[in-house]
Enzyme design. Structure first.
Site, mmCIF file in Angstrom:
data_model
loop_
_atom_site.group_PDB
_atom_site.id
_atom_site.type_symbol
_atom_site.label_atom_id
_atom_site.label_comp_id
_atom_site.label_asym_id
_atom_site.label_seq_id
_atom_site.Cartn_x
_atom_site.Cartn_y
_atom_site.Cartn_z
ATOM 1 N N SER A 142 0.871 -1.165 0.000
ATOM 2 C CA SER A 142 0.000 0.000 0.000
ATOM 3 C C SER A 142 0.912 1.219 0.000
ATOM 4 O O SER A 142 1.843 1.327 -0.813
ATOM 5 C CB SER A 142 -0.906 -0.067 1.230
ATOM 6 O OG SER A 142 -1.655 1.098 1.405
ATOM 7 N N TYR A 166 -4.461 8.293 -6.632
ATOM 8 C CA TYR A 166 -3.484 7.358 -6.047
ATOM 9 C C TYR A 166 -3.870 6.937 -4.626
ATOM 10 O O TYR A 166 -3.948 5.739 -4.324
ATOM 11 C CB TYR A 166 -2.090 7.993 -6.050
ATOM 12 C CG TYR A 166 -1.035 7.097 -5.441
ATOM 13 C CD1 TYR A 166 -0.672 5.909 -6.067
ATOM 14 C CD2 TYR A 166 -0.398 7.432 -4.249
ATOM 15 C CE1 TYR A 166 0.289 5.075 -5.505
ATOM 16 C CE2 TYR A 166 0.561 6.615 -3.688
ATOM 17 C CZ TYR A 166 0.900 5.432 -4.321
ATOM 18 O OH TYR A 166 1.847 4.597 -3.764
ATOM 19 N N LYS A 210 -5.000 3.258 -2.912
ATOM 20 C CA LYS A 210 -4.289 2.613 -1.794
ATOM 21 C C LYS A 210 -5.218 2.450 -0.584
ATOM 22 O O LYS A 210 -5.095 1.491 0.162
ATOM 23 C CB LYS A 210 -3.021 3.396 -1.439
ATOM 24 C CG LYS A 210 -1.961 3.364 -2.545
ATOM 25 C CD LYS A 210 -1.472 1.955 -2.869
ATOM 26 C CE LYS A 210 -0.276 1.953 -3.815
ATOM 27 N NZ LYS A 210 0.194 0.581 -4.140
ATOM 28 N N THR A 220 13.108 5.055 -5.446
ATOM 29 C CA THR A 220 12.865 4.190 -6.609
ATOM 30 C C THR A 220 12.534 5.095 -7.784
ATOM 31 O O THR A 220 12.681 6.315 -7.691
ATOM 32 C CB THR A 220 11.646 3.268 -6.342
ATOM 33 O OG1 THR A 220 10.477 4.100 -6.285
ATOM 34 C CG2 THR A 220 11.785 2.482 -5.045
HETATM 35 N N1 LIG Z 1 8.703 4.488 -3.799
HETATM 36 C C1 LIG Z 1 7.850 4.998 -2.927
HETATM 37 O O1 LIG Z 1 8.101 6.066 -2.330
HETATM 38 C C2 LIG Z 1 6.574 4.281 -2.604
HETATM 39 C C3 LIG Z 1 5.892 4.682 -1.449
HETATM 40 C C4 LIG Z 1 4.718 4.040 -1.111
HETATM 41 C C5 LIG Z 1 4.256 3.007 -1.896
HETATM 42 N N2 LIG Z 1 4.928 2.642 -3.012
HETATM 43 C C6 LIG Z 1 4.374 1.534 -3.812
HETATM 44 O O2 LIG Z 1 5.397 0.598 -4.035
HETATM 45 C C7 LIG Z 1 5.093 -0.146 -5.214
HETATM 46 C C8 LIG Z 1 6.336 -0.202 -6.098
HETATM 47 O O3 LIG Z 1 6.656 1.116 -6.535
HETATM 48 P P1 LIG Z 1 8.162 1.589 -6.696
HETATM 49 O O4 LIG Z 1 8.403 2.663 -5.727
HETATM 50 O O5 LIG Z 1 9.081 0.442 -6.716
HETATM 51 O O6 LIG Z 1 8.065 2.296 -8.133
HETATM 52 P P2 LIG Z 1 8.799 1.948 -9.521
HETATM 53 O O7 LIG Z 1 10.270 1.950 -9.330
HETATM 54 O O8 LIG Z 1 8.199 2.891 -10.504
HETATM 55 O O9 LIG Z 1 8.341 0.459 -9.844
HETATM 56 C C9 LIG Z 1 7.014 0.180 -10.120
HETATM 57 C C10 LIG Z 1 6.919 -1.245 -10.638
HETATM 58 O O10 LIG Z 1 5.542 -1.559 -10.855
HETATM 59 C C11 LIG Z 1 5.433 -2.119 -12.151
HETATM 60 N N3 LIG Z 1 4.117 -1.968 -12.751
HETATM 61 C C12 LIG Z 1 3.395 -0.850 -12.966
HETATM 62 N N4 LIG Z 1 2.251 -1.157 -13.597
HETATM 63 C C13 LIG Z 1 2.254 -2.505 -13.776
HETATM 64 C C14 LIG Z 1 1.355 -3.427 -14.361
HETATM 65 N N5 LIG Z 1 0.193 -3.034 -14.934
HETATM 66 N N6 LIG Z 1 1.660 -4.753 -14.353
HETATM 67 C C15 LIG Z 1 2.821 -5.164 -13.799
HETATM 68 N N7 LIG Z 1 3.726 -4.343 -13.262
HETATM 69 C C16 LIG Z 1 3.440 -3.026 -13.250
HETATM 70 C C17 LIG Z 1 6.489 -1.398 -12.957
HETATM 71 O O11 LIG Z 1 6.751 -2.119 -14.146
HETATM 72 P P3 LIG Z 1 7.492 -1.432 -15.416
HETATM 73 O O12 LIG Z 1 8.953 -1.516 -15.103
HETATM 74 O O13 LIG Z 1 7.051 -2.294 -16.559
HETATM 75 O O14 LIG Z 1 6.987 -0.020 -15.515
HETATM 76 C C18 LIG Z 1 7.638 -1.408 -11.970
HETATM 77 O O15 LIG Z 1 8.300 -2.649 -11.969
HETATM 78 C C19 LIG Z 1 3.892 0.536 -5.860
HETATM 79 O O16 LIG Z 1 2.722 -0.184 -5.546
HETATM 80 C C20 LIG Z 1 3.875 1.898 -5.189
HETATM 81 O O17 LIG Z 1 2.577 2.466 -5.169
HETATM 82 C C21 LIG Z 1 6.074 3.249 -3.388
#
Ligand SMILES: NC(=O)c1ccc[n+]([C@@H]2O[C@H](COP(=O)([O-])OP(=O)(O)OC[C@H]3O[C@@H](n4cnc5c(N)ncnc54)[C@H](OP(=O)(O)O)[C@@H]3O)[C@@H](O)[C@H]2O)c1
Length: 293
Positions: free
Chosen positions: A134, A148, A152, A183
């Protein structure tokens, strides 16, 4: 005992680091993502430890196929990590219906698709763990969060509910609420904003965009450390329903809890005036049992 992990969105960001941490702990991992070549670049070619599979979570048939392929290779799934997701941080009136639906298709219905495909496996095993990624945005809304944060919040309600439905089968659900992690989340390759422009919002919109751009790749949270924490939690006999990741998350969620409590207290006298005279006793019993509805 070595575990089998199934991770969505594993080509980069949190998903990649969670998968790497599991591998480093001696577990085996099914890494899934939209682009198989990106998975293979991030992980060594398929081996007895890693299987990379194409999975766009918005496609239910792909989720079912990936679970079948995972079972064919490893025979079971112990830990599902629903990580795939992205943020549309546009201001509500500057977003479109298509953008809202796309956000829900990935963050909510995508997570449903994968969970629906994996749950029968965990249920048959009478054991399994689910980590639903989340966000602090799953508990707090704010400007730019109408899409967004709403998705969540949906993940939170879904997870809290199914945690109760599946507990009897030995399945434990943990909602992971990261603060800001370094990220590609805020990178142009991932984040989206509204495609409409409305003069009244121009100033707020550009302030918000500048705020997020300024934090891109400068976030405090370390994804590799979060990966190791999930490996640790997967080993715990009694994992939490919610896990806040990062000191920013702890502070923000603590503030939200305090604000909720203060508002509930401030309005309590008026809140309780809506009880029907004959149901007051029933409402009290329900509140005591901690159930909704
Ligand atoms: N980083 C933060 O600060 C943060 C904070 C709170 C929550 N989150 C959550 O953490 C999770 C991962 O995000 P992240 O920070 O690692 O961002 P990220 O580096 O942008 O990675 C996102 C990942 O999700 C994949 N994705 C997006 N749409 C998809 C789909 N339809 N099917 C399969 N894969 C898909 C992307 O694939 P592609 O490589 O193909 O685009 C990528 O591998 C998300 O749910 C995000 O909401 C992140």
């Amino acid at each position: 005992m070595s575990k089998i992990w199934f991770v969505t969105g594993a080509a980069r960001g949190l998903g990649a680091e969670i998968a790497k941490a599991a591998l480093a702990a001696g577990d085996r991992v099914v890494v899934t993502g939209r682009r198989r070549e990106a998975l293979q670049a991030a992980f060594s070619p398929d081996s007895d430890k890693v299987l990379s599979l194409s999975l766009d979570v918005t496609r239910e048939a792909e989720a079912e196929g990936a679970v079948e392929a995972a079972l064919a290779r490893f025979g079971r799934i112990d830990v599902l990590v629903n990580n795939a997701g992205y943020g549309n941080l546009g201001l509500f009136e500057e977003t479109t219906d298509a953008e809202a639906r796309a956000q829900y298709d990935t963050n909510v219905f995508g997570l449903y698709n994968v969970t629906r495909a994996v749950l029968p496996v965990l249920r048959r095993q009478r054991a399994g763990r689910i980590f639903n990624v989340s966000s602090v945005g799953g508990l707090l809304g704010g400007e730019g969060g109408s899409l967004y944060c709403a998705t969540k919040f949906a993940v939170e309600g879904f997870s809290e509910s199914i945690a109760k439905e599946v507990a009897a089968f030995g399945i434990r659900v943990t909602i992971v609420e990261p603060g800001f992690f370094r990220t590609d989340f805020l990178d142009d390759s991932s984040v989206r904003y509204g495609s409409r422009q409305i003069e009244d919002y121009a100033e707020l919109s550009s302030q918000m965009k500048a705020f997020w751009d300024g934090r891109n790749h400068a976030q405090a949270g370390d994804p590799a450390k979060l990966g190791r924490v999930l490996v640790d939690l997967a080993d715990r006999a009694d994992p939490p329903l919610r896990f806040a990741a990062g000191s920013d998350a702890v502070a923000m969620i603590g503030g939200k809890i305090a604000a909720l409590q203060a508002e509930l207290d401030a309005w309590r006298d008026l809140s309780v005036t809506t009880d029907g005279d004959d149901v007051a006793a029933q409402a009290q019993a329900q509140a005591k049992a901690g159930t909704w509805g």
